[in-house]
Design a protein around this motif. Structure first.
Motif, PDB file in Angstrom:
ATOM      1  N   GLN A 127       0.963  -1.354   0.346  1.00  0.00           N
ATOM      2  CA  GLN A 127       0.417   0.598  -0.488  1.00  0.00           C
ATOM      3  C   GLN A 127       1.191   1.618   0.593  1.00  0.00           C
ATOM      4  O   GLN A 127       0.257   2.312  -0.392  1.00  0.00           O
ATOM      5  CB  GLN A 127      -0.563  -0.024   1.676  1.00  0.00           C
ATOM      6  N   SER A 128       2.145   1.274   0.591  1.00  0.00           N
ATOM      7  CA  SER A 128       3.260   2.584   0.290  1.00  0.00           C
ATOM      8  C   SER A 128       3.887   2.156  -0.632  1.00  0.00           C
ATOM      9  O   SER A 128       5.272   2.838  -0.792  1.00  0.00           O
ATOM     10  CB  SER A 128       4.030   2.006   2.234  1.00  0.00           C
ATOM     11  N   ASN A 129       3.385   1.563  -1.790  1.00  0.00           N
ATOM     12  CA  ASN A 129       4.269   1.973  -2.940  1.00  0.00           C
ATOM     13  C   ASN A 129       5.954   0.894  -3.340  1.00  0.00           C
ATOM     14  O   ASN A 129       6.453   1.351  -3.739  1.00  0.00           O
ATOM     15  CB  ASN A 129       4.537   2.933  -3.679  1.00  0.00           C
ATOM     16  N   LEU A 130       5.921  -0.291  -2.119  1.00  0.00           N
ATOM     17  CA  LEU A 130       7.262  -0.217  -1.642  1.00  0.00           C
ATOM     18  C   LEU A 130       6.690  -2.301  -2.708  1.00  0.00           C
ATOM     19  O   LEU A 130       5.923  -2.273  -3.003  1.00  0.00           O
ATOM     20  CB  LEU A 130       7.527  -0.815  -0.400  1.00  0.00           C
ATOM     21  N   MET A 131       7.935  -2.890  -3.144  1.00  0.00           N
ATOM     22  CA  MET A 131       7.928  -3.708  -3.899  1.00  0.00           C
ATOM     23  C   MET A 131       7.194  -5.021  -2.176  1.00  0.00           C
ATOM     24  O   MET A 131       8.617  -4.521  -1.508  1.00  0.00           O
ATOM     25  CB  MET A 131       9.444  -4.398  -4.398  1.00  0.00           C
ATOM     26  N   LYS A 132       7.242  -6.119  -2.842  1.00  0.00           N
ATOM     27  CA  LYS A 132       7.375  -7.336  -1.383  1.00  0.00           C
ATOM     28  C   LYS A 132       7.824  -8.297  -2.416  1.00  0.00           C
ATOM     29  O   LYS A 132       8.228  -8.538  -3.131  1.00  0.00           O
ATOM     30  CB  LYS A 132       5.771  -7.652  -1.515  1.00  0.00           C
ATOM     31  N   PRO A 133       9.218  -8.825  -1.323  1.00  0.00           N
ATOM     32  CA  PRO A 133      10.237  -9.564  -1.855  1.00  0.00           C
ATOM     33  C   PRO A 133       9.159 -10.865  -1.497  1.00  0.00           C
ATOM     34  O   PRO A 133       7.987 -11.120  -1.901  1.00  0.00           O
ATOM     35  CB  PRO A 133      10.620 -10.254  -0.523  1.00  0.00           C
ATOM     36  N   LEU A 134       9.902 -11.705  -2.775  1.00  0.00           N
ATOM     37  CA  LEU A 134       9.341 -13.746  -3.211  1.00  0.00           C
ATOM     38  C   LEU A 134       9.464 -13.830  -2.588  1.00  0.00           C
ATOM     39  O   LEU A 134      10.980 -13.506  -1.710  1.00  0.00           O
ATOM     40  CB  LEU A 134       9.781 -13.565  -4.737  1.00  0.00           C
ATOM     41  N   LEU A 135       8.906 -14.848  -1.652  1.00  0.00           N
ATOM     42  CA  LEU A 135       9.123 -15.683  -0.608  1.00  0.00           C
ATOM     43  C   LEU A 135       9.243 -17.215  -0.959  1.00  0.00           C
ATOM     44  O   LEU A 135       8.701 -18.248  -1.729  1.00  0.00           O
ATOM     45  CB  LEU A 135       8.252 -16.005   0.663  1.00  0.00           C
ATOM     46  N   ASN A 136       9.821 -18.200  -0.639  1.00  0.00           N
ATOM     47  CA  ASN A 136      10.748 -19.777  -1.135  1.00  0.00           C
ATOM     48  C   ASN A 136      11.653 -20.571   0.200  1.00  0.00           C
ATOM     49  O   ASN A 136      12.557 -19.489   0.471  1.00  0.00           O
ATOM     50  CB  ASN A 136      11.191 -19.893  -2.025  1.00  0.00           C
TER      51      ASN A 136
END
Length: 319
Positions: A127-136
């Protein structure tokens, strides 16, 4: 051009493949790069960079939510740095399940984390326009490889690369992390300086094979971190020995104990040895790192021991 290519630098810069136009997305300026810079233009660019650097180093600012940053570096490419970074991150998590671990790939030209961590796709925006890391495998990951096509080269000059690295450092929503492992590109250039000068780094780990030619550059890498006041936690001697799977004879293909000799010269310690083993390579190529896929193997245990040594040398987060 897809939206993620337009947002490649998250509102800063977008480059078209094939040497086309480069536009500043946040404003009206357009920079055309249809030809090579002349000698005079190149000299002007160098002078401009010198002027910028003469203003002083940027003020370091912690990455929000990240307690400690561990950079994994090498002076030379091809020594297994990214494989070590991936397995170190997994080993940190395996040794203490209460810790939250992140993995940041700042090798803009040759990102390896997406393949090694078996991750594909574009990051979502918060919502704050930051990228969310991908998780594995329980590891939060971010890489330039998530933002460009796998076969698409990144053909950028140094200043644009540094801008991209700045965005990777500042415009990712990591949440709360105990350790962020940063996979650095090989060498001692702009990216290394940009990372070292922009964020407080808890410690650096230098990866090298025992080969003399690799050790020369590993030495330079360690000295670079010292010059920018980043503590060097120690060296990892990768591909230290090969054992024939049939006759069990051991061969030091790249030489014996070269990293130990370098460590003595630098007044450092060797954090551990990683053998040259087929299982490590196959596990990395299939996106199932050996610490995750074969945790009871001798190779995985070597990474687990190294993770213990790394943590032992870190200051407490409150220090």
């Amino acid at each position: 051009m897809g939206i993620w290519q337009r947002l490649l630098l998250f509102g800063a810069v977008s480059l078209r493949a094939g040497g086309g136009a480069a536009a500043w997305l946040g404003g009206s300026r357009t920079m055309v790069c249809r030809r090579q810079l002349s000698g005079a233009e190149s000299e002007t660019l160098k002078q401009r960079r010198t002027q910028i650097m003469s203003r002083g180093l940027p003020k370091q600012k912690p990455i929000e939510g990240v307690k400690q940053v561990i950079v994994v570096a090498s002076g030379k490419g091809g020594v297994g740095k990214s494989t070590t970074a991936v397995n170190l991150a997994l080993a940190l998590a395996a040794n203490d399940s209460s810790k939250a671990i992140g993995l940041l790939d700042v090798d803009v030209y040759g990102p390896s984390i997406p393949k090694m961590m078996n991750l594909k796709g574009n990051p979502e925006l918060s919502q704050s326009n930051l990228m969310k890391p991908l998780l594995n495998y329980g590891i939060a990951c971010m890489s330039m490889g998530f933002l460009v096509e796998e076969s698409e080269p990144v053909v950028w000059r140094g200043l644009i690369v540094m801008s991209a690295v700045e965005k990777l450092l500042r415009q990712v929503d990591w949440g709360q992390l105990d350790y962020l492992v940063v996979d650095m590109p090989p060498g001692t250039g702009d990216v290394q300086l940009s990372v070292s000068q922009n964020i407080p780094i808890t410690g650096a780990v230098i990866v090298s094979t025992p080969q003399d030619i690799a050790l020369l550059d590993a030495h330079k890498g360690a000295e670079m971190f010292r010059k920018v006041h980043v503590p060097v936690l120690g060296l990892i001697q990768n591909m230290s020995v090969f054992q024939c799977p049939k006759c069990k004879h051991k061969t030091h293909i790249f030489g014996a104990d070269g990293a130990r000799k370098l460590a003595q010269t630098l007044g450092l310690e060797v954090l551990g040895d990683i053998p040259l083993h087929l299982n490590i390579r196959e596990a990395s190529d299939t996106g199932q790192p050996i610490v995750f896929s074969q945790p009871d193997s001798d190779e995985a245990k070597a990474y687990l021991r190294i993770a213990v040594e790394v943590v032992r040398r870190l200051p407490s987060p409150s220090e």
